[in-house]
Design a protein around this motif. Structure first.
Motif, PDB file in Angstrom:
ATOM      1  N   ALA A 135       5.026 -25.261  32.363  1.00  0.00           N
ATOM      2  CA  ALA A 135       4.397 -23.995  31.978  1.00  0.00           C
ATOM      3  C   ALA A 135       5.341 -22.860  32.334  1.00  0.00           C
ATOM      4  N   ALA A 136       5.707 -22.053  31.337  1.00  0.00           N
ATOM      5  CA  ALA A 136       6.679 -20.979  31.574  1.00  0.00           C
ATOM      6  C   ALA A 136       6.092 -19.631  31.157  1.00  0.00           C
ATOM      7  N   SER A 137       6.941 -18.747  30.633  1.00  0.00           N
ATOM      8  CA  SER A 137       6.500 -17.368  30.415  1.00  0.00           C
ATOM      9  C   SER A 137       5.750 -17.151  29.101  1.00  0.00           C
ATOM     10  N   ILE A 138       6.165 -17.815  28.026  1.00  0.00           N
ATOM     11  CA  ILE A 138       5.571 -17.583  26.710  1.00  0.00           C
ATOM     12  C   ILE A 138       4.564 -18.665  26.336  1.00  0.00           C
ATOM     13  N   GLY A 139       4.812 -19.898  26.792  1.00  0.00           N
ATOM     14  CA  GLY A 139       3.928 -20.995  26.443  1.00  0.00           C
ATOM     15  C   GLY A 139       4.081 -22.157  27.400  1.00  0.00           C
ATOM     16  N   GLN A 140       3.300 -23.199  27.177  1.00  0.00           N
ATOM     17  CA  GLN A 140       3.360 -24.390  28.022  1.00  0.00           C
ATOM     18  C   GLN A 140       3.515 -25.629  27.155  1.00  0.00           C
ATOM     19  N   VAL A 141       4.030 -26.692  27.756  1.00  0.00           N
ATOM     20  CA  VAL A 141       4.352 -27.911  27.017  1.00  0.00           C
ATOM     21  C   VAL A 141       3.452 -29.057  27.453  1.00  0.00           C
ATOM     22  N   HIS A 142       2.916 -29.768  26.456  1.00  0.00           N
ATOM     23  CA  HIS A 142       2.132 -30.975  26.688  1.00  0.00           C
ATOM     24  C   HIS A 142       2.868 -32.166  26.073  1.00  0.00           C
ATOM     25  N   GLN A 143       2.640 -33.337  26.652  1.00  0.00           N
ATOM     26  CA  GLN A 143       3.209 -34.551  26.071  1.00  0.00           C
ATOM     27  C   GLN A 143       2.152 -35.214  25.202  1.00  0.00           C
ATOM     28  N   ALA A 144       2.564 -35.644  24.005  1.00  0.00           N
ATOM     29  CA  ALA A 144       1.647 -36.297  23.072  1.00  0.00           C
ATOM     30  C   ALA A 144       2.318 -37.522  22.465  1.00  0.00           C
ATOM     31  N   THR A 145       1.514 -38.443  21.976  1.00  0.00           N
ATOM     32  CA  THR A 145       2.061 -39.614  21.284  1.00  0.00           C
ATOM     33  C   THR A 145       1.313 -39.825  19.976  1.00  0.00           C
ATOM     34  N   LEU A 146       2.008 -40.412  19.021  1.00  0.00           N
ATOM     35  CA  LEU A 146       1.420 -40.818  17.748  1.00  0.00           C
ATOM     36  C   LEU A 146       2.201 -42.031  17.286  1.00  0.00           C
ATOM     37  N   GLY A 147       1.534 -43.183  17.250  1.00  0.00           N
ATOM     38  CA  GLY A 147       2.246 -44.420  16.945  1.00  0.00           C
ATOM     39  C   GLY A 147       3.279 -44.687  18.027  1.00  0.00           C
ATOM     40  N   ASP A 148       4.527 -44.935  17.611  1.00  0.00           N
ATOM     41  CA  ASP A 148       5.576 -45.233  18.590  1.00  0.00           C
ATOM     42  C   ASP A 148       6.402 -43.994  18.965  1.00  0.00           C
ATOM     43  N   LYS A 149       5.979 -42.812  18.536  1.00  0.00           N
ATOM     44  CA  LYS A 149       6.710 -41.575  18.838  1.00  0.00           C
ATOM     45  C   LYS A 149       6.057 -40.807  19.979  1.00  0.00           C
ATOM     46  N   THR A 150       6.915 -40.195  20.796  1.00  0.00           N
ATOM     47  CA  THR A 150       6.449 -39.319  21.868  1.00  0.00           C
ATOM     48  C   THR A 150       6.937 -37.900  21.586  1.00  0.00           C
ATOM     49  N   PHE A 151       6.034 -36.946  21.704  1.00  0.00           N
ATOM     50  CA  PHE A 151       6.341 -35.569  21.333  1.00  0.00           C
ATOM     51  C   PHE A 151       6.200 -34.622  22.531  1.00  0.00           C
ATOM     52  N   ALA A 152       6.932 -33.529  22.453  1.00  0.00           N
ATOM     53  CA  ALA A 152       6.696 -32.370  23.321  1.00  0.00           C
ATOM     54  C   ALA A 152       6.018 -31.325  22.437  1.00  0.00           C
ATOM     55  N   VAL A 153       4.839 -30.878  22.843  1.00  0.00           N
ATOM     56  CA  VAL A 153       4.070 -29.921  22.045  1.00  0.00           C
ATOM     57  C   VAL A 153       3.970 -28.614  22.832  1.00  0.00           C
ATOM     58  N   LYS A 154       4.626 -27.575  22.307  1.00  0.00           N
ATOM     59  CA  LYS A 154       4.633 -26.270  22.982  1.00  0.00           C
ATOM     60  C   LYS A 154       3.508 -25.420  22.417  1.00  0.00           C
ATOM     61  N   VAL A 155       2.643 -24.945  23.316  1.00  0.00           N
ATOM     62  CA  VAL A 155       1.469 -24.162  22.919  1.00  0.00           C
ATOM     63  C   VAL A 155       1.598 -22.761  23.518  1.00  0.00           C
ATOM     64  N   GLN A 156       1.557 -21.757  22.651  1.00  0.00           N
ATOM     65  CA  GLN A 156       1.726 -20.371  23.111  1.00  0.00           C
ATOM     66  C   GLN A 156       0.459 -19.866  23.789  1.00  0.00           C
TER      67      GLN A 156
END
Length: 440
Positions: A135-156
């Motif tokens: 969690a930083a100044s403009i947004g925060q990052v969550h980890q997500a998965t879909l199938g065999d992929k792992t994502f970083a999801v930045k939410v403002q």
């Protein structure tokens, strides 16, 4: 130090009244701290009032900025990159914003997803971390998965974009009074800061820049970028591949070999040199939180929200004086200093002489790595020389007493980029080839 990073926020002060109230409260707390520590110093002559006051004020100011998030916290992050700008206590606290601020609760994240996609995160992804991993100044990052992929999801954070202008108006007196900056310089550069911060809150723009810069720089050795996913992104949400790696302090703690340090340092230099001189636009947020280092000497680069487009006029003048023969030519130097608004025609002869000496010294130091085939950024003497020039009381007095802003606005983020790059290379203790496209 505050344990604020362990807190979870259920809301962010979003209206102007709420945010002004927060600034007023922290101002009152700072005043109260001053009286308290002054009283202690009267009773105990051995009491280090300044150190204790700085530490408590830094903690209180950072806690308030962390809860406000957005522009206020981003400016603190920018100031913490310059180790000579703030007292040590403030630098240590504000550096936390490079990696960690109190995250928003999941219901607020769900609300942002519903607004963007009409769906909750778990209706889009197989898994979605309940807590933010960063969690930083403009947004925060969550980890997500879909199938065999792992994502970083930045939410403002909600309300960040809408509060940029009003926040900067409130930050201005803090910058002038607490840090002692020249008020005319602060006013002069505020428009540049505002424009850059507004661009950082536009994730559609960041998505475009992330894809274009990643594609342009894909052949630079030992760096890699995440793939970005427009279908899972919006103006307030940005989805990319999850990259593994350590932040700079964690990486250095593993005691990497000099060869690995040099390899990563070279990759950093090549990445920035290519952008500045080939693309005329640059990832202008080189704080350690935007790089992920691996033990094999490769590095992932993230967060293209802050990108500075470099105008040709500024570029030509700025780099003209990186050539020693131009810097040593008084006529050429005077012309460039005039073009860059370092020196004005109606400055007095005494001012012109002093300012010429100051800016010549600054450029001589900044350009030194370009003047040799290789440069050892572990050299403490070089960075002590930079600090001495910044700390020189005569130089400070000359700039802060000026009735005119010194320098073009474009220099703010270009200088910040080089300072951040040099600082990371120094922390890495890297010795690298400083060959530049500019001299080619």
């Amino acid at each position: 130090m505050s344990d604020i990073k362990n807190k979870v926020q259920k809301s962010i002060p979003s209206t102007k009244t709420q945010r002004v109230s927060k600034f007023v409260k922290v101002g009152a707390k700072v005043s109260s701290n001053y009286l308290k520590h002054y009283a202690k110093s009267v009773i105990d002559s051995s009491y280090d009032r300044k150190k204790a006051l700085d530490e408590e004020n830094a903690n209180d100011v950072y806690e308030a900025l962390s809860e406000l998030k957005g522009s206020a916290l981003k400016v603190a992050q920018m100031m913490s990159m310059d180790k000579n700008m703030l007292p040590q206590a403030y630098t240590e606290q504000f550096q936390m914003s490079q990696y960690s601020a109190p995250p928003l609760s999941l219901p607020l994240v769900n609300k942002t997803f519903q607004k963007a996609f009409g769906k909750a995160p778990l209706e889009i992804f197989d898994t979605f971390s309940k807590e933010a991993v960063n969690a930083a100044s403009i947004g925060q990052v969550h980890q997500a998965t879909l199938g065999d992929k792992t994502f970083a999801v930045k939410v403002q954070y909600p309300g960040v974009a809408e509060s940029v202008s009003s926040d900067l108006k409130m930050v201005k007196p803090i910058a002038v009074r607490m840090v002692g900056l020249n008020e005319r310089d602060v006013e002069h550069y505020m428009e540049e800061v505002e424009n850059m911060l507004l661009s950082e809150t536009d994730y559609d723009l960041e998505l475009q820049r992330s894809i274009s810069i990643s594609e342009a720089c894909k052949d630079i050795q030992n760096i890699h970028f995440p793939t970005y996913y427009p279908e899972y992104s919006s103006k307030k949400i940005l989805t990319m591949d999850w990259l593994e790696g350590d932040h700079l302090n964690e990486f250095i703690a593993t005691n990497p070999s000099q060869e690995i340090r040099n390899q990563i340092g070279q990759a950093l230099w090549d990445f920035y040199d290519y952008q500045i001189h080939k693309m005329k636009e640059v990832h202008a947020d080189p704080h350690p939180g935007n790089f992920l280092f691996k033990e094999n000497g490769t590095m992932g680069i993230i967060d293209f929200g802050c990108v500075k487009v470099i105008p040709d006029l500024f570029y030509d003048n700025y780099f003209d004086l990186m050539k020693i023969e131009n810097l040593e030519n008084k006529e050429k130097r005077s012309q460039v200093f005039s073009n860059m608004n370092f020196i004005y025609e109606n400055d007095s002869a005494e001012e012109k002489e002093k300012l010429d000496g100051l800016f010549t010294s600054m450029i001589t130091i900044l350009s030194r790595p370009f003047q040799k085939p290789t440069f050892d950024f572990s050299d403490d003497n070089y960075f002590n020389e930079i600090a001495s020039l910044a700390d020189d009381k005569e130089n400070q007095k000359l700039l802060r007493s000026s009735k005119k802003p010194r320098g073009l606005r474009d220099g703010l983020y270009v200088n910040r980029t080089y300072f951040g790059l040099y600082s990371i290379l120094h922390d890495l203790k890297a010795e690298i080839s400083t060959k530049s496209y500019f001299f080619d």
